[in-house]
Design a protein around this motif. Structure first.
Motif, PDB file in Angstrom:
ATOM      1  N   UNK A 161      44.782  17.776  63.269  1.00  0.00           N
ATOM      2  CA  UNK A 161      45.745  16.985  64.030  1.00  0.00           C
ATOM      3  C   UNK A 161      46.019  15.661  63.340  1.00  0.00           C
ATOM      4  N   UNK A 162      47.276  15.246  63.346  1.00  0.00           N
ATOM      5  CA  UNK A 162      47.678  13.948  62.837  1.00  0.00           C
ATOM      6  C   UNK A 162      48.726  13.340  63.754  1.00  0.00           C
ATOM      7  N   UNK A 163      49.002  12.063  63.552  1.00  0.00           N
ATOM      8  CA  UNK A 163      49.989  11.391  64.408  1.00  0.00           C
ATOM      9  C   UNK A 163      50.750  10.342  63.600  1.00  0.00           C
ATOM     10  N   UNK A 164      51.558  10.826  62.673  1.00  0.00           N
ATOM     11  CA  UNK A 164      52.499   9.950  61.970  1.00  0.00           C
ATOM     12  C   UNK A 164      53.769  10.764  61.737  1.00  0.00           C
ATOM     13  N   UNK A 165      54.937  10.166  61.908  1.00  0.00           N
ATOM     14  CA  UNK A 165      56.159  10.965  62.014  1.00  0.00           C
ATOM     15  C   UNK A 165      57.008  11.082  60.760  1.00  0.00           C
ATOM     16  N   UNK A 166      56.666  10.367  59.664  1.00  0.00           N
ATOM     17  CA  UNK A 166      57.621  10.217  58.564  1.00  0.00           C
ATOM     18  C   UNK A 166      58.910   9.636  59.161  1.00  0.00           C
ATOM     19  N   UNK A 167      60.000  10.411  59.204  1.00  0.00           N
ATOM     20  CA  UNK A 167      61.192   9.951  59.931  1.00  0.00           C
ATOM     21  C   UNK A 167      61.593  10.935  61.022  1.00  0.00           C
ATOM     22  N   UNK A 168      60.723  11.878  61.334  1.00  0.00           N
ATOM     23  CA  UNK A 168      61.087  12.905  62.313  1.00  0.00           C
ATOM     24  C   UNK A 168      61.250  12.338  63.716  1.00  0.00           C
ATOM     25  N   UNK A 169      60.683  11.149  63.980  1.00  0.00           N
ATOM     26  CA  UNK A 169      60.879  10.564  65.311  1.00  0.00           C
ATOM     27  C   UNK A 169      62.350  10.270  65.563  1.00  0.00           C
ATOM     28  N   UNK A 170      63.084   9.997  64.488  1.00  0.00           N
ATOM     29  CA  UNK A 170      64.526   9.775  64.624  1.00  0.00           C
ATOM     30  C   UNK A 170      65.252  11.116  64.774  1.00  0.00           C
ATOM     31  N   UNK A 171      64.936  12.056  63.886  1.00  0.00           N
ATOM     32  CA  UNK A 171      65.589  13.368  63.943  1.00  0.00           C
ATOM     33  C   UNK A 171      65.303  14.116  65.230  1.00  0.00           C
ATOM     34  N   UNK A 172      64.032  14.151  65.641  1.00  0.00           N
ATOM     35  CA  UNK A 172      63.690  14.835  66.889  1.00  0.00           C
ATOM     36  C   UNK A 172      64.339  14.141  68.089  1.00  0.00           C
ATOM     37  N   UNK A 173      64.502  12.814  67.971  1.00  0.00           N
ATOM     38  CA  UNK A 173      65.135  12.081  69.067  1.00  0.00           C
ATOM     39  C   UNK A 173      66.553  12.530  69.337  1.00  0.00           C
ATOM     40  N   UNK A 174      67.262  12.952  68.272  1.00  0.00           N
ATOM     41  CA  UNK A 174      68.632  13.443  68.448  1.00  0.00           C
ATOM     42  C   UNK A 174      68.689  14.614  69.426  1.00  0.00           C
ATOM     43  N   UNK A 175      67.615  15.436  69.425  1.00  0.00           N
ATOM     44  CA  UNK A 175      67.618  16.668  70.218  1.00  0.00           C
ATOM     45  C   UNK A 175      66.811  16.550  71.512  1.00  0.00           C
ATOM     46  N   UNK A 176      66.360  15.343  71.821  1.00  0.00           N
ATOM     47  CA  UNK A 176      65.547  15.144  73.018  1.00  0.00           C
ATOM     48  C   UNK A 176      66.373  14.446  74.089  1.00  0.00           C
ATOM     49  N   UNK A 177      66.396  15.032  75.264  1.00  0.00           N
ATOM     50  CA  UNK A 177      67.183  14.463  76.360  1.00  0.00           C
ATOM     51  C   UNK A 177      66.547  13.171  76.862  1.00  0.00           C
TER      52      UNK A 177
END
Length: 310
Positions: A161-177
């Motif tokens: 398990x890890x907890x660092x996003x690279x830049x996926x927090x931005x990309x995943x945010x696009x698809x999160x309501x």
């Protein structure tokens, strides 16, 4: 909803959430193992294997488990958003709203639900040394770690398990309501173990205290805490301030801390005239990048970190 039903409702909600965490991790593990198998079959890496400890001695390609350290990392994204949502739900229920009200408000991106939205935004948030919010973020992170670390990868090693996003927090945010935390649809999710953007209201030391409450012993793949400061606030003693913050973070047990020391107007100028600011480096999430080479959404997320406060 009668008061006596609220604790039971929250209990049921947390139970269902944990089931979903387990279900989603299993899907991620399955997908990762399928890709690993395809890599080993279609694209072995003999040259890389020569450079990795134990592969040559074993006569086993790195893609099939020849490496001494043979694990697969999975990164969590949006842990604080989940924790903030849970404490916000608890507060809204106590204020007389129903779960249906909260769900419908999220579906409508809070349009027509401005009063509820304000209540959700003002609820306790992770990153402010508030146990009411921090406990939920800690709990969700522990569930995630427990689920990831129980699985084995295709090569016979462990998932980590890890907890660092690279830049996926931005990309995943696009698809999160929209979320019950008050975060609107499409906005970035929180990066690593940092607070959600703009939700750290009590200063840097409160952020560090909140991050220190998390359990890092079950995060073998690492975690990133990014602290964003305006260069205006540091003054002549800036080096000593940063040194003290790093020392305090380590003494409190935070796994990792990094800093962005920037000014919003400088970043805006870099957006307008990128050819003049090719030298400008920023910390994104466990790694650095030239600001002008980042995509526009990621640039905006970096800017919001130092400019957005409630």
């Amino acid at each position: 909803m009668p008061k006596t039903e609220k604790p039971k409702f929250l209990e049921d909600l947390l139970e269902k959430l944990r089931e979903q965490v387990s279900h989603i991790v299993k899907l991620v593990v399955r997908g990762s193992n399928v890709l690993s198998y395809a890599n080993a079959e279609v694209k072995p890496t003999p040259l890389l294997s020569l450079c990795v400890e134990d592969c040559f001695e074993k006569g086993v390609d790195v893609s099939r488990g020849g490496a001494r350290y043979n694990f697969t990392g999975i990164q969590a994204v949006g842990i604080a958003d989940v924790g903030d949502s849970l404490v916000a739900i608890e507060g809204a229920l106590n204020a007389g709203y129903s779960m249906d009200d909260i769900v419908e408000a999220c579906r409508k991106n809070f349009v027509g639900y401005e009063k509820l939205h304000k209540l959700l935004l003002q609820s306790p948030k992770y990153g402010n040394d508030d146990d009411a919010a921090d406990k939920y973020t800690k709990m969700v992170l522990e569930w995630y770690c427990e689920e990831v670390n129980r699985h084995r990868n295709f090569r016979g090693g462990k998932f980590a398990a890890g907890c660092y996003p690279m830049t996926t927090n931005v990309g995943f945010g696009f698809f999160t309501s929209a979320l019950p935390s008050g975060r609107k649809s499409g906005e970035p999710l929180n990066p690593g173990v940092s607070p959600s953007t703009g939700m750290d209201r009590e200063g840097v030391t409160a952020v560090i205290n909140s991050a220190s409450k998390l359990s890092y012993e079950n995060l073998p793949n690492g975690a990133s805490l990014t602290i964003n400061l305006s260069s205006d606030v540091l003054g002549e003693k800036g080096d000593a301030v940063i040194e003290a913050l790093i020392k305090s973070s380590m003494e409190l047990g935070v796994m990792h801390v990094q800093f962005n020391i920037l000014k919003e107007d400088l970043l805006r100028k870099a957006q307008q005239e990128p050819e003049k600011y090719r030298w400008l480096l920023v910390r994104v999430a466990g790694w650095s990048a030239y600001f002008v080479e980042l995509s526009r959404p990621v640039q905006e997320e970096v800017i919001r970190r130092i400019s957005c406060r409630i």
